[in-house]
Design a protein around this motif. Structure first.
Motif, PDB file in Angstrom:
ATOM      1  N   SER A 241      11.785  51.117  44.486  1.00 38.23           N
ATOM      2  CA  SER A 241      12.889  51.976  44.920  1.00 38.23           C
ATOM      3  C   SER A 241      12.816  52.258  46.413  1.00 38.23           C
ATOM      4  O   SER A 241      13.840  52.267  47.113  1.00 38.23           O
ATOM      5  CB  SER A 241      12.853  53.294  44.126  1.00 38.23           C
ATOM      6  N   VAL A 245      16.180  50.876  47.683  1.00 38.82           N
ATOM      7  CA  VAL A 245      17.201  51.898  47.413  1.00 38.82           C
ATOM      8  C   VAL A 245      17.116  53.078  48.382  1.00 38.82           C
ATOM      9  O   VAL A 245      18.103  53.428  49.044  1.00 38.82           O
ATOM     10  CB  VAL A 245      17.090  52.421  45.960  1.00 38.82           C
ATOM     11  N   TYR A 248      18.690  53.873  52.054  1.00 39.91           N
ATOM     12  CA  TYR A 248      20.057  54.308  52.364  1.00 39.91           C
ATOM     13  C   TYR A 248      20.040  55.520  53.294  1.00 39.91           C
ATOM     14  O   TYR A 248      20.970  55.724  54.087  1.00 39.91           O
ATOM     15  CB  TYR A 248      20.816  54.645  51.073  1.00 39.91           C
ATOM     16  N   SER A 302      16.481  58.395  37.845  1.00 42.28           N
ATOM     17  CA  SER A 302      16.557  57.141  38.598  1.00 42.28           C
ATOM     18  C   SER A 302      17.931  56.501  38.457  1.00 42.28           C
ATOM     19  O   SER A 302      18.471  55.937  39.417  1.00 42.28           O
ATOM     20  CB  SER A 302      15.466  56.176  38.116  1.00 42.28           C
ATOM     21  N   ALA A 306      20.657  55.900  41.510  1.00 47.94           N
ATOM     22  CA  ALA A 306      21.210  54.578  41.813  1.00 47.94           C
ATOM     23  C   ALA A 306      22.735  54.569  41.745  1.00 47.94           C
ATOM     24  O   ALA A 306      23.402  54.008  42.628  1.00 47.94           O
ATOM     25  CB  ALA A 306      20.629  53.543  40.851  1.00 47.94           C
ATOM     26  N   VAL A 309      24.234  56.225  44.777  1.00 48.99           N
ATOM     27  CA  VAL A 309      24.187  55.375  45.969  1.00 48.99           C
ATOM     28  C   VAL A 309      25.299  54.338  45.921  1.00 48.99           C
ATOM     29  O   VAL A 309      25.930  54.030  46.948  1.00 48.99           O
ATOM     30  CB  VAL A 309      22.802  54.693  46.098  1.00 48.99           C
ATOM     31  N   THR A 328      22.815  61.803  45.139  1.00 46.91           N
ATOM     32  CA  THR A 328      21.652  60.973  45.499  1.00 46.91           C
ATOM     33  C   THR A 328      20.434  61.855  45.753  1.00 46.91           C
ATOM     34  O   THR A 328      19.315  61.522  45.350  1.00 46.91           O
ATOM     35  CB  THR A 328      21.914  60.109  46.750  1.00 46.91           C
ATOM     36  N   SER A 389      24.922  47.654  47.837  1.00 51.02           N
ATOM     37  CA  SER A 389      23.931  46.739  47.248  1.00 51.02           C
ATOM     38  C   SER A 389      22.624  47.463  46.926  1.00 51.02           C
ATOM     39  O   SER A 389      21.937  47.112  45.961  1.00 51.02           O
ATOM     40  CB  SER A 389      23.668  45.562  48.196  1.00 51.02           C
ATOM     41  N   GLU A 390      22.279  48.474  47.703  1.00 51.40           N
ATOM     42  CA  GLU A 390      21.074  49.264  47.419  1.00 51.40           C
ATOM     43  C   GLU A 390      21.214  49.985  46.080  1.00 51.40           C
ATOM     44  O   GLU A 390      20.252  50.067  45.296  1.00 51.40           O
ATOM     45  CB  GLU A 390      20.828  50.271  48.539  1.00 51.40           C
ATOM     46  N   GLY A 391      22.400  50.533  45.811  1.00 58.11           N
ATOM     47  CA  GLY A 391      22.619  51.205  44.538  1.00 58.11           C
ATOM     48  C   GLY A 391      22.522  50.255  43.362  1.00 58.11           C
ATOM     49  O   GLY A 391      21.930  50.589  42.322  1.00 58.11           O
ATOM     50  N   ALA A 393      20.755  47.518  43.290  1.00 61.69           N
ATOM     51  CA  ALA A 393      19.328  47.221  43.163  1.00 61.69           C
ATOM     52  C   ALA A 393      18.610  48.326  42.404  1.00 61.69           C
ATOM     53  O   ALA A 393      17.702  48.061  41.590  1.00 61.69           O
ATOM     54  CB  ALA A 393      18.706  47.033  44.550  1.00 61.69           C
ATOM     55  N   GLY A 394      18.997  49.578  42.646  1.00 68.63           N
ATOM     56  CA  GLY A 394      18.382  50.700  41.945  1.00 68.63           C
ATOM     57  C   GLY A 394      18.596  50.632  40.444  1.00 68.63           C
ATOM     58  O   GLY A 394      17.680  50.926  39.660  1.00 68.63           O
TER      59      GLY A 394
END
Length: 424
Positions: A241, A245, A248, A302, A306, A309, A328, A389-391, A393-394
């Protein structure tokens, strides 16, 4: 006054404040952390204002946190051998000096990005020892170990209340007076926390001096985690994470300035929104009693983190973006607090600092690598696309964690970690 104090100490949410040493720690940190958050906001805004580069913004964050990746395991072994209280006292003085130098060079209008980067690196080195020592000291600040989870939650609430108040103050001071005043306030706040440390009366059991090399102790910590899948799986999840994630947060100045065409005040709104969400998360954790499955809570928080985000990444309305940022903060705070609580209460006393050092490495140590990568990608692909994209990935990380638990414990993953149980 005595009646009010008795009500506060006996209430479930504030019960750990009845312990004098923790009360002093909580009070001192509450003040100092406001200054720390003001400095964080000011330095992020300063770097982005004078460079306009998300890469350099990520680089400064990288330098301030990368020591946690390199030094955290060593710091854990070092702290397990020495007086944790003295280490905290020395590191607080070091952080005060760092803040004073930063205030001076900005007041002199010496906007040298190399100097700022060097001071960020110095802060990161000191913080590696300070954070590990303070985390492992928590168990010695409360006389009744049943109050430890509450103390950890209240400690987190102080951190996140400061994250709410600090950026709000910083936004006003940045607009009215400039970055140097934010750094000066942070410098002055350390006098208060040092005064509180001097009033503490701790009874820390002296450890026998180990005849082994400190690097052998470090390897013992690694072996201990490798043989404790309940602890290591949580640390690995947090590390993933932190890489994909949590960075951000590094891009919030760019979101405020480039996506919503705002200024320093706009940036402080985003920081305060995250702080407000995190504060609610901390209050929720402080109210927990035996009966709540920490494993389920880690997974739920978690997922919340995600998804929020993801929403922040595609938000085109600033109010929707601020609400998403608040969620978040709540999700991230509960995720970290549940993992921290589990590690603090399940690691053996001999291995606690070393276990927490890996936790800090996974959170603060991996984060700068992610910040550097995401800052670089944001310059090429755009801020909103990277945050989105970070969200995503989370969400994938949580799915991977659930599948790993099922495989590791043959379908009995919900009871695999012998979790502490809490209820409201």
């Amino acid at each position: 006054m005595r009646i009010v104090r008795s009500f506060i100490y006996n209430s479930s949410i504030f019960r750990s404040l009845k312990h004098k040493n923790f009360r002093l720690h909580f009070t001192g940190q509450s003040v100092s952390l406001i200054g720390t958050w003001m400095q964080r906001v000011a330095i992020s805004w300063l770097v982005y204002r004078i460079t306009g580069s998300t890469f350099l913004l990520g680089l400064v964050t990288f330098l301030s946190l990368i020591p946690s990746l390199v030094l955290a395991p060593y710091a854990g072994s070092f702290i397990d051998r020495h007086d944790k209280y003295k280490i905290v006292f020395i590191t607080q003085i070091g952080l005060m000096v760092q803040a004073g130098i930063l205030a001076l060079i900005v007041w002199l209008s010496y906007y040298n990005i190399m100097m700022i980067a060097t001071l960020s690196l110095a802060q990161g080195i000191i913080n590696t020892f300070d954070t590990t020592a303070r985390q492992s000291l928590m168990v010695d600040l409360v006389d009744n170990k049943e109050d430890l989870p509450n103390a950890i939650a209240l400690n987190s609430s102080a951190f996140n209340a400061a994250r709410l108040v600090g950026p709000a103050f910083a936004g006003f001071i940045l607009s009215a007076f400039g970055e140097d005043i934010c750094f000066l306030i942070n410098f002055l706040s350390f006098f208060f926390v040092i005064a509180c440390l001097l009033q503490m009366k701790l009874k820390i059991r002296e450890r026998e001096k180990s005849d082994e090399n400190i690097w052998a102790d470090l390897k013992k910590g690694y072996d201990y985690l490798r043989e404790s899948p309940d602890l290591s799986s949580l640390i690995l999840m947090l590390a993933a994470s932190s890489l994909l994630v949590i960075p951000y947060t590094t891009l919030l100045p760019a979101i405020a300035k480039d996506v919503f065409h705002g200024n320093a005040t706009t940036f402080s709104w985003f920081e305060s929104a995250a702080g407000l969400g995190a504060l609610f998360g901390a209050i929720y954790m402080a109210m927990l009693r035996p009966g709540k499955d920490l494993n389920q809570l880690t997974i739920f928080s978690s997922i919340l983190f995600a998804v929020a985000v993801v929403c922040l990444g595609f938000s085109s309305n600033i109010w929707v973006a601020l609400i998403a940022t608040g969620f978040t903060g709540a999700g991230l705070m509960v995720q970290n607090s549940t993992i921290n609580t589990y590690l603090q209460t399940h690691a053996s006393s001999e291995m606690r600092a070393r276990t927490l050092s890996y936790y800090i490495m996974a959170y603060q140590g991996v984060l700068p690598i992610g910040s550097l990568i995401m800052g670089s990608l944001a310059e090429r692909l755009g801020v909103s696309a990277i945050v989105f994209s970070e969200g995503v990935a989370g969400i994938l990380i949580v799915i991977g964690f659930i599948l790993h638990q099922r495989k590791l414990h043959d379908g009995n993953w919900m009871r695999s970690m012998n979790p502490l149980r809490f209820r409201h």
